[in-house]
Scaffold this motif. Structure first.
Motif, PDB file in Angstrom:
ATOM      1  N   PRO A 125       2.394  52.729  68.519  1.00  0.00           N
ATOM      2  CA  PRO A 125       2.198  53.554  69.721  1.00  0.00           C
ATOM      3  C   PRO A 125       3.460  54.281  70.193  1.00  0.00           C
ATOM      4  O   PRO A 125       3.370  55.279  70.885  1.00  0.00           O
ATOM      5  CB  PRO A 125       1.742  52.535  70.775  1.00  0.00           C
ATOM      6  N   ARG A 126       4.656  53.787  69.817  1.00  0.00           N
ATOM      7  CA  ARG A 126       5.883  54.452  70.252  1.00  0.00           C
ATOM      8  C   ARG A 126       6.331  55.543  69.288  1.00  0.00           C
ATOM      9  O   ARG A 126       7.267  56.277  69.564  1.00  0.00           O
ATOM     10  CB  ARG A 126       7.022  53.416  70.396  1.00  0.00           C
ATOM     11  N   ALA A 127       5.658  55.624  68.128  1.00  0.00           N
ATOM     12  CA  ALA A 127       6.136  56.522  67.071  1.00  0.00           C
ATOM     13  C   ALA A 127       6.107  57.990  67.480  1.00  0.00           C
ATOM     14  O   ALA A 127       6.963  58.769  67.079  1.00  0.00           O
ATOM     15  CB  ALA A 127       5.303  56.316  65.805  1.00  0.00           C
ATOM     16  N   ASN A 185       9.542  50.154  88.335  1.00  0.00           N
ATOM     17  CA  ASN A 185       8.517  49.127  88.593  1.00  0.00           C
ATOM     18  C   ASN A 185       9.076  47.990  89.435  1.00  0.00           C
ATOM     19  O   ASN A 185       8.514  47.617  90.463  1.00  0.00           O
ATOM     20  CB  ASN A 185       8.024  48.520  87.267  1.00  0.00           C
ATOM     21  N   PHE A 186      10.213  47.438  89.008  1.00  0.00           N
ATOM     22  CA  PHE A 186      10.758  46.256  89.712  1.00  0.00           C
ATOM     23  C   PHE A 186      11.141  46.590  91.159  1.00  0.00           C
ATOM     24  O   PHE A 186      10.850  45.831  92.080  1.00  0.00           O
ATOM     25  CB  PHE A 186      11.998  45.716  88.972  1.00  0.00           C
ATOM     26  N   ILE A 187      11.805  47.733  91.357  1.00  0.00           N
ATOM     27  CA  ILE A 187      12.250  48.055  92.728  1.00  0.00           C
ATOM     28  C   ILE A 187      11.045  48.275  93.645  1.00  0.00           C
ATOM     29  O   ILE A 187      10.975  47.728  94.750  1.00  0.00           O
ATOM     30  CB  ILE A 187      13.161  49.307  92.752  1.00  0.00           C
ATOM     31  N   ARG A 236       8.206  52.522  83.977  1.00  0.00           N
ATOM     32  CA  ARG A 236       9.421  51.975  83.384  1.00  0.00           C
ATOM     33  C   ARG A 236       9.957  50.832  84.241  1.00  0.00           C
ATOM     34  O   ARG A 236       9.620  50.699  85.416  1.00  0.00           O
ATOM     35  CB  ARG A 236      10.465  53.068  83.181  1.00  0.00           C
ATOM     36  N   VAL A 237      10.812  50.064  83.645  1.00  0.00           N
ATOM     37  CA  VAL A 237      11.113  48.773  84.251  1.00  0.00           C
ATOM     38  C   VAL A 237      11.875  48.890  85.581  1.00  0.00           C
ATOM     39  O   VAL A 237      11.585  48.146  86.525  1.00  0.00           O
ATOM     40  CB  VAL A 237      11.846  47.847  83.237  1.00  0.00           C
ATOM     41  N   VAL A 238      12.834  49.797  85.677  1.00  0.00           N
ATOM     42  CA  VAL A 238      13.665  49.811  86.891  1.00  0.00           C
ATOM     43  C   VAL A 238      12.828  50.236  88.100  1.00  0.00           C
ATOM     44  O   VAL A 238      12.823  49.565  89.146  1.00  0.00           O
ATOM     45  CB  VAL A 238      14.890  50.746  86.739  1.00  0.00           C
ATOM     46  N   ALA A 258       9.185  60.898  78.908  1.00  0.00           N
ATOM     47  CA  ALA A 258      10.094  59.878  78.368  1.00  0.00           C
ATOM     48  C   ALA A 258       9.651  58.441  78.656  1.00  0.00           C
ATOM     49  O   ALA A 258      10.162  57.505  78.051  1.00  0.00           O
ATOM     50  CB  ALA A 258      11.500  60.101  78.917  1.00  0.00           C
ATOM     51  N   SER A 259       8.722  58.276  79.580  1.00  0.00           N
ATOM     52  CA  SER A 259       8.284  56.904  79.876  1.00  0.00           C
ATOM     53  C   SER A 259       7.181  56.511  78.890  1.00  0.00           C
ATOM     54  O   SER A 259       6.276  57.316  78.626  1.00  0.00           O
ATOM     55  CB  SER A 259       7.755  56.872  81.309  1.00  0.00           C
ATOM     56  N   PRO A 260       7.237  55.292  78.324  1.00  0.00           N
ATOM     57  CA  PRO A 260       6.229  54.924  77.317  1.00  0.00           C
ATOM     58  C   PRO A 260       4.769  55.199  77.744  1.00  0.00           C
ATOM     59  O   PRO A 260       4.032  55.832  76.980  1.00  0.00           O
ATOM     60  CB  PRO A 260       6.523  53.446  77.036  1.00  0.00           C
ATOM     61  N   SER A 285      18.182  63.408  72.844  1.00  0.00           N
ATOM     62  CA  SER A 285      17.488  62.589  71.862  1.00  0.00           C
ATOM     63  C   SER A 285      17.399  61.161  72.400  1.00  0.00           C
ATOM     64  O   SER A 285      17.679  60.916  73.576  1.00  0.00           O
ATOM     65  CB  SER A 285      18.227  62.675  70.528  1.00  0.00           C
ATOM     66  N   THR A 286      17.024  60.262  71.554  1.00  0.00           N
ATOM     67  CA  THR A 286      16.669  58.935  72.061  1.00  0.00           C
ATOM     68  C   THR A 286      17.482  57.810  71.432  1.00  0.00           C
ATOM     69  O   THR A 286      18.043  57.946  70.341  1.00  0.00           O
ATOM     70  CB  THR A 286      15.166  58.669  71.817  1.00  0.00           C
ATOM     71  N   SER A 287      17.462  56.711  72.155  1.00  0.00           N
ATOM     72  CA  SER A 287      18.019  55.470  71.628  1.00  0.00           C
ATOM     73  C   SER A 287      16.918  54.685  70.931  1.00  0.00           C
ATOM     74  O   SER A 287      17.128  53.579  70.473  1.00  0.00           O
ATOM     75  CB  SER A 287      18.549  54.641  72.789  1.00  0.00           C
TER      76      SER A 287
HETATM   77  O1  UDX Z   1       7.132  46.303  84.650  1.00  0.00           O
HETATM   78  C1  UDX Z   1       7.771  46.214  83.581  1.00  0.00           C
HETATM   79  C2  UDX Z   1       8.124  47.349  82.785  1.00  0.00           C
HETATM   80  C3  UDX Z   1       8.830  47.152  81.613  1.00  0.00           C
HETATM   81  N1  UDX Z   1       9.219  45.909  81.243  1.00  0.00           N
HETATM   82  C4  UDX Z   1      10.032  45.688  80.037  1.00  0.00           C
HETATM   83  O2  UDX Z   1      11.323  46.231  80.286  1.00  0.00           O
HETATM   84  C5  UDX Z   1      11.865  46.777  79.091  1.00  0.00           C
HETATM   85  C6  UDX Z   1      12.249  48.218  79.316  1.00  0.00           C
HETATM   86  O3  UDX Z   1      11.064  48.979  79.458  1.00  0.00           O
HETATM   87  P1  UDX Z   1      11.054  50.543  79.815  1.00  0.00           P
HETATM   88  O4  UDX Z   1       9.632  50.975  79.759  1.00  0.00           O
HETATM   89  O5  UDX Z   1      11.783  50.792  81.083  1.00  0.00           O
HETATM   90  O6  UDX Z   1      11.909  51.267  78.684  1.00  0.00           O
HETATM   91  P2  UDX Z   1      11.916  51.106  77.088  1.00  0.00           P
HETATM   92  O7  UDX Z   1      13.297  50.682  76.744  1.00  0.00           O
HETATM   93  O8  UDX Z   1      10.815  50.287  76.573  1.00  0.00           O
HETATM   94  O9  UDX Z   1      11.624  52.611  76.656  1.00  0.00           O
HETATM   95  C7  UDX Z   1      12.702  53.540  76.705  1.00  0.00           C
HETATM   96  O10 UDX Z   1      13.093  53.650  75.406  1.00  0.00           O
HETATM   97  C8  UDX Z   1      13.630  54.756  74.812  1.00  0.00           C
HETATM   98  C9  UDX Z   1      13.841  55.898  75.768  1.00  0.00           C
HETATM   99  O11 UDX Z   1      14.108  57.078  75.069  1.00  0.00           O
HETATM  100  C10 UDX Z   1      12.661  56.020  76.667  1.00  0.00           C
HETATM  101  O12 UDX Z   1      12.829  57.089  77.542  1.00  0.00           O
HETATM  102  C11 UDX Z   1      12.453  54.792  77.474  1.00  0.00           C
HETATM  103  O13 UDX Z   1      11.227  54.812  78.071  1.00  0.00           O
HETATM  104  C12 UDX Z   1      10.803  46.578  78.026  1.00  0.00           C
HETATM  105  O14 UDX Z   1      11.093  45.418  77.301  1.00  0.00           O
HETATM  106  C13 UDX Z   1       9.511  46.399  78.804  1.00  0.00           C
HETATM  107  O15 UDX Z   1       8.555  45.604  78.146  1.00  0.00           O
HETATM  108  C14 UDX Z   1       8.910  44.813  82.022  1.00  0.00           C
HETATM  109  O16 UDX Z   1       9.252  43.661  81.687  1.00  0.00           O
HETATM  110  N2  UDX Z   1       8.176  44.989  83.158  1.00  0.00           N
END
Ligand code: UDX
Length: 434
Positions: A250-252, A299-301, A295-297, A178-180, A216-218
């Motif tokens: 790439p997300r398709a 990564n940031f923590i 993923r963002v959460v 699920a992570s990009p 499913s996905t958002s």
């Molecule tokens: O270190 C980072 C990681 C991510 N981001 C940004 O934070 C936002 C969220 O990124 P994430 O990778 O956590 O998640 P995304 O919303 O892009 O993808 C998500 O979308 C649809 C779901 O079904 C997927 O499981 C999920 O990965 C994006 O705009 C991304 O560019 C940062 O700014 N810094």
């Protein structure tokens, strides 16, 4: 294990998750769940390689630590040779004793993943019979290892792209990276998992007459939210998305994979009468998220805890809304046991820009560090990096349908969920497993 209060947005303390609804009781205490995910990975750290001494410590760990760490094997870490010795579990977490008529046989594909493992913990504590199917591509055995050997539990290494047969009453079909970065690593495999995996699991549901729920996905809101303020479940059928999809980006592989999976699901529903549920899941976070899945959460923590700068992609003005994993599990169980066969958005509609979110994470990490008396060498900065291709500008769910039809809405504030997740990663870091 640190114990702390969780308050909902009205200031009420949250002691349990779940509820008794649609004839299915999903309520368990937070403490019972925390015992499973906030526990230390290692029970004991040994400083000796001497085997006699190790054995003695083994016994000591088994006896003296038994009371506060009963729900895991007596794993002993030997830092000098960087190795770990495991024993088998001496006692499993207590599970509810359910009457056979109430006990369900539940298959969870992707059950060793982040969301799957929390669902498995909940279903096991509730006293059901759970089979986990996972190929461990992104999932990890350690997330559910505390159940291995339990008579109600089975773990099968299997890839859903191959058929699988089992007698069961309910199927939660969650298997898919699920992570990009993970799903883009092998785009062909991702779309194959969504298509073939869903085809196989729907075939199984049809054959054994099990109820089938797909995660499913958002992701489709990627293409529409510039046109509508919030994503409800109807924008696809209203045609708003037409002309706004990028099927070659790439997300398709993920978004289109989930789209065909939904189409298959409703095909089996209409043609074969399979009882289906579709959850469109919005960004979710919580303990057991792979700290390096990008993923963002997470990564940031992890960055803030390590004293590294927080990397915001683009200008940080893109938005997301984040739900805590316990709310998602409540929503999934509720949907599965309800009579709602239409797709349902499951997410938290509190919207943040990624820039604001970075500041919130930094503040919460600092708060937890201050409470624990941890020293910081400096305040981490927020730095900006290039934005990935096709990164959605806006994402926020409309959860009216979930509210009306499931009486479900998120209870955890983002702040409370983040605090717990920070403590989880901090504990992992302290024991050297992060
Ligand atoms: O270190 C980072 C990681 C991510 N981001 C940004 O934070 C936002 C969220 O990124 P994430 O990778 O956590 O998640 P995304 O919303 O892009 O993808 C998500 O979308 C649809 C779901 O079904 C997927 O499981 C999920 O990965 C994006 O705009 C991304 O560019 C940062 O700014 N810094």
């Amino acid at each position: 294990m640190s114990s702390f209060k969780v308050l909902d947005k009205h200031g009420q303390e949250i002691n349990t998750v779940g509820f008794n609804r649609f004839g299915f009781d999903s309520e368990v205490s937070i403490e019972a769940l925390r015992n499973l995910y906030l526990r230390p990975h290692y029970v004991y750290t040994s400083n000796s390689t001497d085997s006699a001494d190790t054995n003695a410590k083994d016994n000591e760990a088994t006896n003296t630590k038994a009371a506060d760490s009963v729900y895991q094997s007596r794993s002993i870490y030997h830092p000098d040779i960087n190795s770990i010795s495991y024993t088998t579990l001496s006692r499993f977490p207590p599970v509810k004793l359910l009457a056979p008529s109430l006990r369900k046989r539940i298959l969870v594909t992707g059950g060793a993943g982040f969301v799957g493992s929390h669902l498995v913990d909940r279903l096991m504590l509730l006293g059901h019979e759970v089979t986990v199917l996972d190929n461990f591509f992104t999932g990890s055995k350690t997330t559910v290892s505390h159940w291995v050997g339990h008579p109600n539990f089975e773990m099968v290494r299997h890839d859903v792209v191959e058929p699988f047969m089992i007698e069961c009453d309910q199927i939660y079909h969650l298997a898919c990276p699920a992570s990009p970065p993970h799903y883009q690593y092998n785009a062909v495999k991702t779309i194959k998992t969504s298509f073939m995996g869903t085809l196989n699991m729907l075939g199984l549901a049809k054959r054994v007459k099990a109820r089938f729920l797909i995660s499913s996905t958002s992701g489709w809101s990627n293409y529409v939210l510039t046109l509508v303020p919030k994503a409800d479940e109807t924008y696809l059928s209203r045609g708003i998305r037409w002309g706004h999809v990028n099927p070659i980006g790439p997300r398709a592989c993920y978004d289109e994979g989930k789209r065909v999976a939904e189409t298959l699901t409703y095909g089996f529903h209409r043609q074969d009468g399979v009882d289906v549920r579709v959850a469109r899941i919005f960004n979710t976070y919580g303990p057991r998220m792979n700290p390096y899945d990008g993923r963002v959460v997470s990564n940031f923590i992890v960055q803030a805890l390590k004293g590294e700068d927080l990397t915001v992609y683009g200008d940080g003005k893109q938005t997301r809304s984040f739900q805590y994993v316990h709310d998602l599990i409540d929503g999934l169980i509720c949907l599965m046991n309800s009579e709602e066969t239409r797709p349902v958005n499951v997410g938290n509609s509190e919207e943040f820009t990624i820039g604001e979110f970075a500041e919130l994470v930094r503040e919460i990490v600092e708060k937890v560090q201050d409470e624990d008396g941890a020293k910081r060498s400096r305040r981490v900065e927020i730095v900006y990096k290039p934005i990935p291709t096709d990164d959605p500008q806006k994402r926020r769910p409309d959860t009216t349908r979930a509210k009306e039809s499931l009486q479900w809405q998120p209870r955890w504030t983002v702040r409370m969920g983040l605090e717990e997740m920070v403590r989880y990663y901090k504990a992992k870091m302290a024991e050297g497993s992060l």
